[in-house]
Design a protein around this motif. Structure first.
Motif, PDB file in Angstrom:
ATOM      1  N   ALA A   1       5.503  11.744   1.643  1.00  0.00           N
ATOM      2  CA  ALA A   1       5.744  11.954   3.071  1.00  0.00           C
ATOM      3  C   ALA A   1       4.690  11.243   3.912  1.00  0.00           C
ATOM      4  N   LEU A   2       3.441  11.339   3.489  1.00  0.00           N
ATOM      5  CA  LEU A   2       2.366  10.693   4.241  1.00  0.00           C
ATOM      6  C   LEU A   2       2.464   9.175   4.137  1.00  0.00           C
ATOM      7  N   GLY A   3       2.850   8.692   2.962  1.00  0.00           N
ATOM      8  CA  GLY A   3       3.048   7.256   2.806  1.00  0.00           C
ATOM      9  C   GLY A   3       4.158   6.742   3.703  1.00  0.00           C
ATOM     10  N   ALA A   4       5.231   7.532   3.829  1.00  0.00           N
ATOM     11  CA  ALA A   4       6.326   7.137   4.718  1.00  0.00           C
ATOM     12  C   ALA A   4       5.862   7.125   6.176  1.00  0.00           C
ATOM     13  N   LEU A   5       5.018   8.103   6.544  1.00  0.00           N
ATOM     14  CA  LEU A   5       4.480   8.136   7.903  1.00  0.00           C
ATOM     15  C   LEU A   5       3.579   6.933   8.153  1.00  0.00           C
ATOM     16  N   TYR A   6       2.791   6.574   7.160  1.00  0.00           N
ATOM     17  CA  TYR A   6       1.938   5.383   7.263  1.00  0.00           C
ATOM     18  C   TYR A   6       2.780   4.139   7.497  1.00  0.00           C
ATOM     19  N   ALA A   7       3.826   3.974   6.696  1.00  0.00           N
ATOM     20  CA  ALA A   7       4.684   2.792   6.828  1.00  0.00           C
ATOM     21  C   ALA A   7       5.386   2.771   8.182  1.00  0.00           C
ATOM     22  N   ALA A   8       5.869   3.937   8.623  1.00  0.00           N
ATOM     23  CA  ALA A   8       6.584   3.995   9.892  1.00  0.00           C
ATOM     24  C   ALA A   8       5.664   3.665  11.067  1.00  0.00           C
ATOM     25  N   THR A   9       4.397   4.054  10.968  1.00  0.00           N
ATOM     26  CA  THR A   9       3.461   3.814  12.057  1.00  0.00           C
ATOM     27  C   THR A   9       3.083   2.342  12.164  1.00  0.00           C
TER      28      THR A   9
ATOM     29  N   LEU B   1       0.826  -1.210   0.000  1.00  0.00           N
ATOM     30  CA  LEU B   1       0.000   0.000   0.000  1.00  0.00           C
ATOM     31  C   LEU B   1       0.861   1.260   0.000  1.00  0.00           C
ATOM     32  N   THR B   2       1.980   1.220   0.711  1.00  0.00           N
ATOM     33  CA  THR B   2       2.881   2.372   0.708  1.00  0.00           C
ATOM     34  C   THR B   2       3.372   2.656  -0.703  1.00  0.00           C
TER      35      THR B   2
END
Length: 324
Positions: A251-259, A215-216
């Motif tokens: 940036a939001l995709g990276a935040l999603y993956a990190a979370t 998904l990312t």
């Protein structure tokens, strides 16, 4: 015989306030209050996917979603009261802090309120809210502990996004790709949650980790197709705007993956109940940056910022009330 003097007024007020505070805390726990912050983004992402600006009817969709989500939380604990008595006796119903009849009544009232708000938004909104409500009740009462459980929960989250599109006045067809991505994420989280009380196999968190990676990539890929917003607005944003949106989505995709990814990875290495529960919590919180990424991909940067702002509020409340 001398009677004892009456207690000071301040002490009486404090004694009366304690049961009220305890009751409010029990209901906040039953309804999993921090998870509420993952709900408004569904309607906002749905409106964005339909190429529409959020408006009053979008707010009605948000209200409907919140009511139906909380109806599902109350109904979930009512349906699982016997299981929770054995595995989670601290929950509000088995601990005696909330009566089963009160939880069931709350689920019914919240469902009615959710459908009423959707009806105020128009027939299109109600046409999506009705099957959404039916899916919520079917999941909690019949499907949760069956192989169809994760798919039912995923369908509910996808329908919630479509509710935002329909209530705002758009077509659900344009929002189907975004709904599918959000439903896929929910499917993965729900599959992991089935083992949060007992632990179990590393396969569900591994599958959720793979799903998060997929998904990312989809929400951050630079060659994304032309969005519904671009098709709906005559003056399609130029290359500069597209690059800005692409950078924000990355940036939001990276935040999603990190979370989501880290707790999934830890649960895969050691699928014990505490780590699985942490993975479920991470997956739930990751819903917010995913919604924001879907919104910004559709050209709704303002809506994406609004959704993103809900994340720290959810984290703050999660320190006081469990999100799972």
């Amino acid at each position: 015989m001398l009677s004892s003097p009456p207690p000071p007024r301040e002490a009486s007020v404090a004694a009366a306030a304690k049961p009220t505070a305890a009751t409010a805390s029990a209901w906040a726990e039953l309804l999993r209050l921090p998870a509420l912050f993952t709900v408004p983004g569904d309607a906002l992402a749905g409106a964005a996917a339909a190429g529409l600006r959020p408006g009053p009817r979008t707010l009605l969709a948000v209200g409907s979603s919140l009511c139906l989500y909380e109806a599902g939380m109350a109904l979930n604990d009512w349906a699982d009261r016997a299981e929770d008595a054995a595995e989670r006796p601290h929950r509000p119903i088995p601990s005696g802090r909330i009566r089963p009849a009160a939880a069931l009544a709350a689920a019914g009232a919240l469902t009615a309120a959710g459908l009423a708000l959707a009806a105020r938004a128009g027939r299109q909104g109600l046409a999506v809210a009705a099957p959404l409500a039916a899916t919520v009740w079917a999941y909690d009462l019949a499907l949760k502990h069956t192989p169809a459980g994760p798919a039912a929960m995923a369908a509910a989250r996808g329908l919630d996004l479509l509710l935002g599109a329909a209530a705002t006045g758009g077509t659900t067809g344009a929002a189907l790709p975004s709904a599918a991505l959000l439903a896929t994420h929910t499917l993965a989280v729900t599959a992991v949650s089935r083992e949060e009380t007992r632990g179990g196999s590393p396969l569900p968190p591994l599958a959720a980790l793979a799903t998060t990676t997929l998904l990312t990539g989809l929400v951050t890929r630079p060659d994304a197709p032309r969005t519904a917003a671009d098709r709906a607005v005559p003056n399609t944003p130029g290359p500069s705007d597209a690059r800005t949106r692409s950078a924000a989505a990355t940036a939001l995709g990276a935040l999603y993956a990190a979370t989501a990814a880290r707790p999934y990875f830890h649960a895969a290495l050691n699928p014990s109940p505490p780590l699985v529960q942490r993975a479920v919590g991470g997956g739930i919180r990751a819903t917010i940056p995913l919604q924001a990424a879907l919104a910004v991909r559709a050209g709704a940067t303002g809506a994406a910022l609004l959704v993103t702002a809900l994340a720290p509020l959810g984290r703050r409340f999660a320190k006081k009330v469990s999100i799972t």
